[in-house]
Design an enzyme around this catalytic site. Structure first.
Site, PDB file in Angstrom:
ATOM      1  N   GLN A 188       0.826  -1.222   0.000  1.00  9.55           N
ATOM      2  CA  GLN A 188       0.000   0.000   0.000  1.00  9.55           C
ATOM      3  C   GLN A 188       0.855   1.265   0.000  1.00  9.55           C
ATOM      4  O   GLN A 188       0.333   2.358  -0.174  1.00  9.55           O
ATOM      5  CB  GLN A 188      -0.919   0.024   1.232  1.00  9.55           C
ATOM      6  N   ALA A 209       1.294  -5.437  -8.196  1.00  4.07           N
ATOM      7  CA  ALA A 209       1.014  -4.591  -9.366  1.00  4.07           C
ATOM      8  C   ALA A 209      -0.370  -3.955  -9.334  1.00  4.07           C
ATOM      9  O   ALA A 209      -0.537  -2.802  -9.727  1.00  4.07           O
ATOM     10  CB  ALA A 209       1.175  -5.412 -10.651  1.00  4.07           C
ATOM     11  N   THR A 246       6.452 -21.197 -15.231  1.00  5.03           N
ATOM     12  CA  THR A 246       6.731 -20.348 -16.393  1.00  5.03           C
ATOM     13  C   THR A 246       6.358 -18.899 -16.093  1.00  5.03           C
ATOM     14  O   THR A 246       5.270 -18.630 -15.573  1.00  5.03           O
ATOM     15  CB  THR A 246       5.936 -20.861 -17.621  1.00  5.03           C
ATOM     16  N   CYS A 336      -9.744  -8.577   0.977  1.00  5.19           N
ATOM     17  CA  CYS A 336      -9.287  -9.965   1.021  1.00  5.19           C
ATOM     18  C   CYS A 336      -9.908 -10.705   2.187  1.00  5.19           C
ATOM     19  O   CYS A 336     -10.048 -11.910   2.173  1.00  5.19           O
ATOM     20  CB  CYS A 336      -7.770 -10.019   1.147  1.00  5.19           C
TER      21      CYS A 336
HETATM   22  N1  PLP Z   1      -0.464  -6.881   1.505  1.00  5.19           N
HETATM   23  C1  PLP Z   1      -1.236  -5.798   1.598  1.00  5.19           C
HETATM   24  C2  PLP Z   1      -0.863  -4.718   2.566  1.00  5.19           C
HETATM   25  C3  PLP Z   1      -2.390  -5.680   0.816  1.00  5.19           C
HETATM   26  O1  PLP Z   1      -3.164  -4.599   0.915  1.00  5.19           O
HETATM   27  C4  PLP Z   1      -2.711  -6.729  -0.076  1.00  5.19           C
HETATM   28  C5  PLP Z   1      -3.959  -6.688  -0.872  1.00  5.19           C
HETATM   29  O2  PLP Z   1      -5.011  -6.346  -0.380  1.00  5.19           O
HETATM   30  C6  PLP Z   1      -1.853  -7.828  -0.154  1.00  5.19           C
HETATM   31  C7  PLP Z   1      -0.742  -7.876   0.657  1.00  5.19           C
HETATM   32  C8  PLP Z   1      -2.126  -8.963  -1.092  1.00  5.19           C
HETATM   33  O3  PLP Z   1      -1.902  -8.552  -2.394  1.00  5.19           O
HETATM   34  P1  PLP Z   1      -2.284  -9.488  -3.631  1.00  5.19           P
HETATM   35  O4  PLP Z   1      -3.696  -9.148  -3.941  1.00  5.19           O
HETATM   36  O5  PLP Z   1      -1.347  -9.082  -4.734  1.00  5.19           O
HETATM   37  O6  PLP Z   1      -2.093 -10.882  -3.201  1.00  5.19           O
END
Ligand code: PLP
Length: 383
Positions: A188, A209, A246, A336
């Site tokens: 972030q 990304a 890959t 998430c």
């Molecule tokens: N770390 C942080 C601080 C995040 O905000 C996120 C995504 O919400 C992630 C890790 C995970 O990223 P990715 O979606 O690329 O797995």
């Protein structure tokens, strides 16, 4: 609602791909499609693209060498590689290594650490945070013992946007024992804050990304030269043996393009523009006098795009659904973790209130004042 313009205030979950990224990826679907591992000339074209992208990201992160950048399928995977990778490469001198992290990390850091501890492979120590979400450097200092192998502290929190004093934390750790590996999840942070790994002093750093307007499903781990990790995915030995599989050439190219666009975008003017939109959002809400409060901090220790608020008069889920029906896409915490039940571990860690609603509002490059005004009107009617 049909025909109603959506208001997207969830840029910390993900951001739309920049047009330039889409265009940069285009040739790598069905023109330059060969496997970068193939030694024929078609494969060489593909590996050239991967190497070029690695160089771009290396430069942006201030890494010393391209092989310090390890592409992974996501930041989640990179965080798993960082945490499990350090622990699994057992140091014979330590019977039960200690891993220090914080209570407010992203689940992709917390979960691998929790599992390692559950299986008796490590002793996990979780640093608390204050009401603003900040760690206490003294607590970090006193948590380090002779068995400590890894410290993992997120640079900026994905829910409340609090920025940790990473340079100070690295200094504390390295002064006590330079062999302890320091990892930071900078997913972030890199679009707004210092992203140079040398200046930060970290050994491992995770980036993604899709938070910087690139494709979803591609991340990277910076691994300082000389730091040894055990892989978490075994196979053909791609990515210097640390991430077999890959290489995802179009996504890697898209990631690098997003970084190039970010390099140009990352000016004080652009960052301040986001910050003033965020401040306007908060100031307007305060004029309603409905007891809204900020979860975390305001000011320089808060990411410029983040506002996490507590609304005492509303129920969290009901409010999110109503906002969504009105066309407002916002989040109550981390996207998430939003499919899991229960209060956010971050809000719990900062001593957040049980009753009421918590909203994470995160703005981005496409946000304009009209979006903020439309959102404010919708929220005012619902609270
Ligand atoms: N770390 C942080 C601080 C995040 O905000 C996120 C995504 O919400 C992630 C890790 C995970 O990223 P990715 O979606 O690329 O797995």
């Amino acid at each position: 609602m049909k025909n109603k313009k959506k208001i997207y205030l969830d840029f910390a979950s993900t951001a739309p791909m920049e047009r330039g990224v889409v265009l940069a990826m285009e040739p790598y679907w069905s023109e330059t499609y060969a496997n970068p591992g193939s030694i024929h000339s078609c494969g060489q074209d593909a590996i050239k693209a991967v190497d070029g992208a690695r160089g771009t990201i290396q430069k942006f992160l201030g890494a010393r060498s391209p092989h310090e950048i390890i592409f992974a399928g996501s930041a989640t995977e990179a965080n798993n590689l960082a945490t499990r990778g350090v622990v699994k490469l057992k140091t014979p001198r330590v019977a039960k290594p200690r891993v220090i992290t914080t209570r407010i990390e992203h689940p992709s850091v917390l979960e691998p650490i929790r599992r390692l501890a559950e299986h008796g492979e490590i002793e996990a120590v979780y640093l608390g945070v204050d009401k603003g979400g900040l760690i206490n450097p003294e607590e970090l200092k006193s948590s380090i013992n002779e068995n400590t192998v890894l410290v993992s502290i997120g640079y900026a929190n994905n829910e409340i946007g609090t920025i940790q004093p990473i340079q100070e934390a690295v200094k504390i750790v390295k002064e006590l024992n330079p062999k302890i590996i320091f990892h930071t999840d900078a997913v972030q942070a890199i679009q707004f804050l210092e992203a140079d790994v040398k200046k930060l002093g970290v050994d491992l750093m995770t980036v993604s990304a899709h938070k910087i307007y690139g494709p979803k499903g591609i991340g990277a781990l910076y691994v300082k030269d000389g730091i040894k990790l055990e892989s978490v995915i075994y196979g053909g030995g791609q990515e210097y043996g640390l991430r077999s599989g890959t290489e995802n050439v179009p996504f890697i190219v898209g990631f690098a393009k997003a970084v190039q666009i970010l390099e140009k975008w990352k000016t004080q003017t652009n960052i301040k523009k986001l910050e003033s939109l965020r401040d306007y959002l908060w100031q307007e809400m305060q004029t309603w006098k409905r007891g809204f409060q900020v979860n975390g901090v305001m000011g320089e220790k808060l990411l410029p795009n983040n506002l996490n608020i507590h609304i005492p008069s509303a129920d969290g889920e009901t409010l999110l659904v109503a906002l969504s029906e009105a066309g407002a896409c916002v989040s109550s915490g981390s996207a998430c973790a939003s499919r899991s039940q229960g209060p956010s571990h971050v809000i719990t860690a900062i001593g957040g209130r049980e009753n009421g609603a918590n909203l994470r509002l995160t703005i981005g490059r496409q946000t304009v004042k009209d979006d903020i005004d439309a959102f404010l009107e919708t929220l005012k009617n619902l609270t």
